[in-house]
Design an enzyme around this catalytic site. Structure first.
Site, PDB file in Angstrom:
ATOM      1  N   ALA A 171     -12.259   2.818  17.641  1.00  0.00           N
ATOM      2  CA  ALA A 171     -12.109   4.445  17.230  1.00  0.00           C
ATOM      3  C   ALA A 171     -10.680   4.558  16.816  1.00  0.00           C
ATOM      4  CB  ALA A 171     -12.592   5.248  18.408  1.00  0.00           C
ATOM      5  N   LYS A 172     -10.347   5.956  16.493  1.00  0.00           N
ATOM      6  CA  LYS A 172      -9.051   6.285  16.076  1.00  0.00           C
ATOM      7  C   LYS A 172      -9.057   7.876  16.063  1.00  0.00           C
ATOM      8  CE  LYS A 172      -4.894   4.247  15.443  1.00  0.00           C
ATOM      9  NZ  LYS A 172      -4.724   2.946  15.973  1.00  0.00           N
TER      10      LYS A 172
END
Ligand code: NAD
Length: 431
Positions: free
Chosen positions: A101-102
């Protein structure tokens, strides 16, 4: 080329090499979930400014989504999506039980006061907290975020869900952070360089290193290369410009200078250079450790003069530049291996928080990065995989780790500090 298209092009090359099924390509090229939020913040002068923020969960098949949050004017949907995708590959390569994720907020944090930054962080956390959680998605620091920002995220998340230190990593030690997390990315890069030096005959000791970026990653890397690996860091740059000294920079002095919030370019221990000049300096190791898309066909891929490029930053080399470097015989150690030390120690931090137990300094010696989590029976390492060695290299017994994720029993070496960052025996580094 931009964030996601860089990643897509790399993915397609890899997928073609292994003849990946179409349905898998479809799954892995698109994110699992994207959240975009508007973040209104009361500024110190009473105005309300509205910032746009993102949290993109690329894949969670192997565990909770994991990835940093960055504050930067260029942090947009495309960049965050590309970075989230790389996190899926990175956690898989390191074989830690996380997905990818980011997050990011489109903001120039240098324009904000500390209180404004806190209000922004708390409001952003409120807006995305519905998709966060220790078993769902665990943020960490990235560009322009640090332990303080993670502490605000923890506090905000915990105010809704009860005290949950495992909801975020890269926290201050006093709030459940892990020893060694702050320097882990730089330390991991140094270990990868050490392994590469041994395998491919490019000695690290006494070699010439140029680093772009002097923040968390570049700063710690320069310090460790100087103090522990005996390398000569001859040039570094931050956003203000750079400094070069052919005899090797006095890194402790430069770190003290930047710790006083002074730009690298004002350091008197070397000659000031512009950011573009950095790419022209002949060296053995060139480490981009700032932002993405800095080594390009147009700018510097044909002129860079180094033996190895080590991707400390995420996505610093565009795919066309990659091909040019390949033609020129300059190897690139890719980001998702080179800078994986950070997420590896984030895993240690998360594991300690879930156990409500803190590893002692002895268990996390040498700045907290010397334990290794190996897959039971396999004992494979990332660089070992590259060399296809396989098998444990230390011959010691292991005990079962309390976490048993996705049917895989994860194990911790019985002698703490045996192996560093899942990459190499500690003894080898010190030898
Ligand atoms: P940071 O904010 O601590 O430092 C960034 C550095 O880059 C600063 O010195 C800044 O001045 C410099 N910089 C920015 N723009 C520049 C420019 N145009 N030219 C030269 N220098 C410039 O960020 P960080 O945490 O060190 O992250 C750096 C890179 O490493 C990012 O790509 C990030 O995604 C990646 N990364 C970070 C971690 C981590 O644990 N922090 C982990 C893996 C990967």
């Amino acid at each position: 080329m931009t964030g996601k298209s860089i990643v897509d092009s790399q993915f397609e090359r890899a997928a073609n090499l292994i003849n990946l099924d179409d349905y898998m390509r479809r799954i892995l090229m698109r994110p699992f979930r994207e959240v975009q939020v508007e973040v209104p913040v009361r500024m110190d002068d009473g105005r309300i400014e509205v910032f746009t923020g993102y949290r993109i969960q690329h894949n969670g098949a192997r565990g909770p989504c994991k990835g940093g949050i960055r504050y930067h004017p260029d942090a947009d949907h495309d960049e965050v999506l590309g970075l989230a995708t790389i996190m899926t590959w990175k956690t898989a390569l390191m074989d830690i039980p996380f997905g990818g994720a980011k997050g990011g907020v489109t903001v120039d944090p240098k324009r904000l006061s500390k209180l404004e930054l806190e209000r922004l962080t708390r409001r952003f956390t409120q807006r995305i907290s519905i998709v966060l959680g220790p078993y769902r998605d665990v943020p960490a620091p990235d560009v322009a975020t640090n332990a303080q920002v993670m502490a605000w995220i923890l506090d905000e998340y915990s105010s809704r869900h009860g005290y949950t230190p495992a909801a975020v990593t890269g926290k201050p030690i006093s709030l459940g952070g892990s020893l060694g997390r702050e320097e882990a990315t730089g330390r991991g890069i140094m270990y990868v360089m050490t392994e590469y030096a041994r395998d491919f005959g490019v000695p690290l000791k006494g070699s010439r290193v140029v680093i772009q970026g002097f923040g968390n990653v570049g700063g710690h890397l320069a310090r460790l290369l100087h103090a522990e690996a005996g390398a000569k860091v001859i040039a570094v740059a931050d956003v203000s410009g750079g400094v070069v000294n052919e005899s090797g920079l006095d890194i402790p002095g430069l770190l003290a200078h930047t710790a006083a919030r002074k730009p690298v370019s004002e350091w008197k221990g070397g000659k000031a250079i512009g950011n573009e000049q950095l790419w022209t300096i002949p060296c053995d190791w060139l480490v981009p450790a700032a932002l993405g898309g800095v080594i390009t066909r147009e700018a510097n891929a044909r002129t860079i003069d180094c033996k190895v490029v080590v991707e400390g930053a995420n996505e610093p080399t565009t795919p066309t530049a990659d091909l040019i470097l390949e033609e020129r015989g300059i190897p690139v150690i890719p980001d998702f291996l080179a800078n994986a030390g950070g997420v590896t120690v984030s895993y240690y931090e998360w594991a300690q928080n879930l156990q409500q137990y803190r590893w002692t300094h002895e268990q996390v010696p040498h700045g907290g990065v010397c334990d290794r989590i190996t897959e039971s029976g396999g004992g494979r390492t990332a660089t070992g995989e590259l060399r296809r060695t396989g098998g444990r290299r230390d011959g010691r017994t292991e005990k079962t780790h309390p976490n048993n994720v996705a049917g895989k029993s994860l194990v911790i070496p019985s002698r703490p500090g045996l192996v560093s960052l899942g990459m190499m025996p500690y003894e080898r580094f010190t030898a």
